[in-house]
Design a protein around this motif. Structure first.
Motif, short mmCIF file in Angstrom:
data_model
loop_
_atom_site.label_atom_id
_atom_site.label_comp_id
_atom_site.label_asym_id
_atom_site.label_seq_id
_atom_site.Cartn_x
_atom_site.Cartn_y
_atom_site.Cartn_z
N SER A 26 0.85 -1.41 0.03
CA SER A 26 -0.15 0.31 -0.09
C SER A 26 0.72 1.35 -0.31
CB SER A 26 -0.63 0.16 1.28
OG SER A 26 -0.48 -0.03 2.61
N THR A 27 1.87 1.06 0.53
CA THR A 27 3.28 2.63 0.28
C THR A 27 3.71 2.68 -1.15
OG1 THR A 27 4.18 0.75 1.10
CG2 THR A 27 3.65 2.05 2.52
N THR A 28 3.28 1.64 -1.92
CA THR A 28 3.82 2.15 -3.74
C THR A 28 2.97 3.08 -3.85
OG1 THR A 28 4.58 0.01 -3.87
CG2 THR A 28 4.21 0.77 -5.76
N ALA A 29 2.99 4.14 -4.42
CA ALA A 29 2.73 5.38 -4.80
C ALA A 29 2.27 5.06 -6.36
CB ALA A 29 2.97 7.07 -4.70
N HIS A 30 3.24 4.40 -6.82
CA HIS A 30 2.80 3.95 -8.20
C HIS A 30 3.03 2.93 -8.84
CE1 HIS A 30 2.00 8.83 -7.99
NE2 HIS A 30 3.23 8.74 -7.40
N PRO A 31 2.31 2.01 -8.50
CA PRO A 31 2.37 0.82 -8.80
C PRO A 31 2.49 0.60 -10.65
CG PRO A 31 0.37 0.96 -8.40
CD PRO A 31 1.00 2.16 -7.83
N TYR A 32 3.07 0.10 -11.13
CA TYR A 32 3.02 -0.66 -12.33
C TYR A 32 2.62 -1.43 -12.81
CZ TYR A 32 8.09 1.86 -12.48
OH TYR A 32 9.07 2.68 -12.55
N VAL A 33 2.45 -2.43 -12.28
CA VAL A 33 0.93 -3.50 -12.76
C VAL A 33 0.62 -3.83 -11.32
CG1 VAL A 33 0.37 -5.64 -14.04
CG2 VAL A 33 2.52 -4.31 -14.34
N THR A 34 -1.00 -3.89 -11.76
CA THR A 34 -1.62 -4.54 -10.82
C THR A 34 -3.15 -5.31 -11.57
OG1 THR A 34 -3.70 -2.24 -11.43
CG2 THR A 34 -2.16 -2.37 -9.39
N VAL A 168 6.58 -2.78 -7.52
CA VAL A 168 5.67 -2.04 -8.15
C VAL A 168 4.76 -2.86 -8.87
CG1 VAL A 168 7.56 0.03 -8.55
CG2 VAL A 168 7.41 -1.81 -10.21
N GLY A 169 5.25 -4.10 -9.24
CA GLY A 169 4.41 -4.97 -9.31
C GLY A 169 4.59 -6.29 -8.35
N CYS A 170 3.31 -7.15 -8.25
CA CYS A 170 3.54 -8.56 -7.31
C CYS A 170 2.32 -9.07 -7.31
CB CYS A 170 3.65 -7.99 -5.60
SG CYS A 170 4.32 -9.00 -4.65
N PHE A 171 2.06 -10.38 -7.56
CA PHE A 171 0.92 -11.72 -6.88
C PHE A 171 1.55 -12.44 -6.49
CE2 PHE A 171 2.06 -12.99 -11.83
CZ PHE A 171 1.54 -14.50 -10.73
N GLU A 172 0.89 -13.37 -5.64
CA GLU A 172 0.83 -14.55 -4.58
C GLU A 172 0.25 -15.44 -5.14
OE1 GLU A 172 0.88 -13.90 -0.58
OE2 GLU A 172 2.60 -12.41 -0.69
N ALA A 173 0.44 -16.56 -5.32
CA ALA A 173 -0.54 -16.98 -5.69
C ALA A 173 -0.20 -19.05 -4.82
CB ALA A 173 -0.81 -17.89 -7.30
#
Length: 194
Positions: A26-34, A168-173
């Motif tokens: 949540s601290t990432t102001a400008h994510p590259y990918v969501t 700037v981008g992250c996912f977990e699975a």
């Protein structure tokens, strides 16, 4: 003790569901990918076999070789998450220039047809866009019998894209794989002691 050994030796009939989440801090102001949606079926994924994957995401920022990607992959072994090492760019790997990895698609001219059919790029640079991959079928190849115990079971994957020190981008699975010929699992295939 005998009951525990017997339990570990039986065929496992329960199937764990595929789960995922976007993990950009949540601290990432400008994510590259969501990421807004991911689907995977069947669950567990049968090896070899077909797997249906769907993804919806937004690329918010132009990027290419200015980012790095870290993949953290763990396998559940006897109730403990154990790091799955990097081998041949699979497993817990770091890519300081992911464009080199993606260049294989550009060099061969063979972006996977499932991506190309929906206008999803697979080579750098990536520009702001909406990614909408409807449920699409991919082939999970045959694995040599000697490797089957390694590639089957419960896995946890976290993929982080960083620019400098910011994620700037992250996912977990989390997902399961099982041998297609067993139908309902095998020793340690879907055991979950949590």
């Amino acid at each position: 003790m005998k009951v525990a050994i017997l339990f570990l030796g039986i065929v496992v009939f329960s199937e764990a569901a595929f789960t995922w989440k976007d993990c950009v801090p949540s601290t990432t102001a400008h994510p590259y990918v969501t990421f807004t949606s991911m689907s995977l079926s069947p669950s567990p994924v049968l090896v070899p076999g077909n797997v249906t994957v769907g993804i919806q995401a937004t690329v918010h920022h132009h990027f290419g070789s200015d980012v790095n990607i870290r993949v953290h992959m763990d396998k559940l072994i006897l109730g403990q998450w154990t790091r799955f090492p990097c081998a041949y760019s699979f497993g817990s790997c770091s890519f300081d220039n992911p464009c080199e990895l993606f260049s294989a698609f550009g060099n061969s001219g063979n972006c996977p047809v499932q991506l190309a059919a929906h206008g999803i790029p697979c080579t750098c640079p990536f520009n702001p866009t909406t990614i909408d991959l409807p449920p699409s079928v991919f082939v999970v190849p045959h694995i040599d019998a000697g490797w089957i115990p390694i590639y089957l079971g419960r896995f946890r994957v976290r993929v982080e894209m960083s620019h400098g020190h910011a994620i700037v981008g992250c996912f977990e699975a989390q997902f399961d794989t099982q041998d297609h010929s067993y139908g309902h699992g095998f020793l340690f295939a879907s055991l979950n002691f949590e």
